[in-house]
Design an enzyme around this catalytic site. Structure first.
Site, PDB file in Angstrom:
ATOM      1  N   TYR A   1    -100.955  18.900   1.586  1.00 34.18           N
ATOM      2  CA  TYR A   1     -99.668  18.692   0.915  1.00 34.18           C
ATOM      3  C   TYR A   1     -99.833  18.764  -0.593  1.00 34.18           C
ATOM      4  O   TYR A   1    -100.935  18.642  -1.137  1.00 34.18           O
ATOM      5  CB  TYR A   1     -99.042  17.356   1.330  1.00 34.18           C
ATOM      6  N   CYS A   2     -98.693  18.975  -1.270  1.00 39.49           N
ATOM      7  CA  CYS A   2     -98.649  18.998  -2.736  1.00 39.49           C
ATOM      8  C   CYS A   2     -97.242  18.590  -3.156  1.00 39.49           C
ATOM      9  O   CYS A   2     -96.479  18.060  -2.343  1.00 39.49           O
ATOM     10  CB  CYS A   2     -99.034  20.378  -3.278  1.00 39.49           C
ATOM     11  N   THR A   3     -96.875  18.826  -4.390  1.00 40.99           N
ATOM     12  CA  THR A   3     -95.588  18.355  -4.906  1.00 40.99           C
ATOM     13  C   THR A   3     -94.401  19.024  -4.227  1.00 40.99           C
ATOM     14  O   THR A   3     -93.515  18.365  -3.699  1.00 40.99           O
ATOM     15  CB  THR A   3     -95.506  18.584  -6.424  1.00 40.99           C
TER      16      THR A   3
ATOM     17  N   GLY B   1     -94.829  22.286  -2.372  1.00 40.87           N
ATOM     18  CA  GLY B   1     -95.227  23.184  -1.305  1.00 40.87           C
ATOM     19  C   GLY B   1     -96.015  24.407  -1.711  1.00 40.87           C
ATOM     20  O   GLY B   1     -96.706  25.014  -0.886  1.00 40.87           O
TER      21      GLY B   1
ATOM     22  N   ILE C   1     -94.004  17.021  -1.113  1.00 43.21           N
ATOM     23  CA  ILE C   1     -93.597  15.612  -1.197  1.00 43.21           C
ATOM     24  C   ILE C   1     -92.100  15.482  -1.440  1.00 43.21           C
ATOM     25  O   ILE C   1     -91.429  14.618  -0.862  1.00 43.21           O
ATOM     26  CB  ILE C   1     -94.374  14.903  -2.333  1.00 43.21           C
TER      27      ILE C   1
END
EC number: 1.14.-.-
Length: 350
Positions: free
Chosen positions: A199-201, A203, A228
């Site tokens: 995951y990241c901020t 995508g 997220i």
């Protein structure tokens, strides 16, 4: 022909934005798709965005587009329509709407053509960025968090992870995405039989990271759709427990979106619980670090006594000091573990 670059000073633009009465909406989006002529596409989008009074940061490359922008509330629908009709690849593109938004995230439009829309350092000609992992939506994310066979991998930088992350997520310790990719492969070698959830901020990084993991022989790879931001939004809309703890760091003037009330980081100067990032007010430093209100007052918004003293000097003297300083001292160093101890910040033991 209209000017396709901003020519007004940052200070003037920021003052103009702050004086606006109309609310703004902060939006982020990305899309991996082939752009044959990024410069021509960039110029056409610049005209479109400028006409709608859009501010923000947009990167284009042959591999696609990556954008974080601020749109006047009255123009959001028109912006969406024009973006969707600009290219068939952008039709019905998911737009991530900011969670904790005061509308003051950007005050200028900067649009650049780059080699990649996210710097990844990948040179392998056989790498297929379209061969991505499976998408996970909010309910599936929560189910995976309860699965003992799943490992959550945070594909953000150290300073992002420090203020917020999913429960029990693993950090890939690095300051850049290009550093993280090989480290992630190395660190996960002993877990190839596990379910890898990245995951990241928003995508864009975890999508490419999932393809990189598959390229390196990992078979059970997932990533969170929309990152997220989309997870937290959908979880709240659907009445699900939000399992992200702390604050989501964002790359605009806000520097963070509050996801949960937990404060899991600490002031880099005194160690008190705090998760508010700031940039050192010394123009010769601008270090990104975490500073509590007490230390902000004590150090006048600076990261150290040295910077506090330097920032109080006459402008001419500050410029002279900056001109004589080695480039290495100007690096925007983001990891707490390397907080310029030579500038008077003691190593913090928490």
């Amino acid at each position: 022909m209209p000017v396709l670059h901003n020519r007004i000073s940052n200070d003037a633009l920021k003052a103009k934005m702050l004086a606006e009465n109309e609310p703004r909406t902060t939006i982020s989006f990305y899309k991996y798709f082939t752009i044959a002529d990024p410069q021509t596409t960039r110029d056409a989008l610049y005209k479109l965005f400028t006409a709608l009074n859009v501010f923000g940061r947009v990167y284009l490359a042959h591999e696609g587009i990556n954008a974080q922008i601020s749109v006047p509330e009255s123009h959001v629908d028109k912006f969406r329509q024009q973006l969707y009709s600009f290219d068939p690849a952008l039709n019905n593109l998911r737009l991530n709407i900011a969670l904790d938004d005061d509308g003051k995230s950007f005050w200028v439009l900067r649009m650049k053509v780059r080699e990649r829309i996210v710097a990844d350092g990948i040179t392998d000609p056989d790498f297929d960025a379209s061969n991505v992992g499976n998408y996970l939506q909010a309910a599936q994310v929560n189910a995976m968090l309860d699965d003992p066979d799943a490992l959550f991998i945070d594909m953000r930088n150290h300073y992002e992870y420090e203020v917020g992350h999913f429960e029990n997520a693993m950090e890939i310790p690095a300051d850049t995405f290009r550093e993280q990719l090989p480290k992630a492969v190395e660190m996960m070698q002993e877990h190839k039989d596990k379910k890898i959830v990245m995951y990241c901020t928003g995508g864009i990084r975890c999508e490419k990271a999932s393809a990189w993991m598959k390229h390196n022989g990992f078979e059970k790879v997932w990533h969170i759709e929309g990152g997220i931001i989309e997870y937290a939004r959908k979880a709240r809309e659907q009445g699900l427990p939000v399992r992200f703890i702390g604050k989501n760091f964002v790359f605009d003037e806000r520097m963070g979106e509050r996801i949960s009330e937990d404060v899991i980081a600490h002031c880099h100067q005194c160690g008190t619980p705090c998760d508010s990032h700031t940039n050192c007010k010394n123009d010769g430093c601008h270090l990104l670090f975490i500073q509590c209100p007490v230390c902000a007052e004590k150090f006048n918004g600076c990261c150290s006594e040295l910077c506090c003293t330097e920032s109080a000097l006459p402008p001419e003297e500050q410029r002279r000091l900056r001109a004589g300083r080695e480039n290495g001292n100007k690096i925007f160093n983001k990891s707490r573990g390397r907080l310029n101890t030579q500038q008077g910040i003691p190593e913090l033991k928490i």
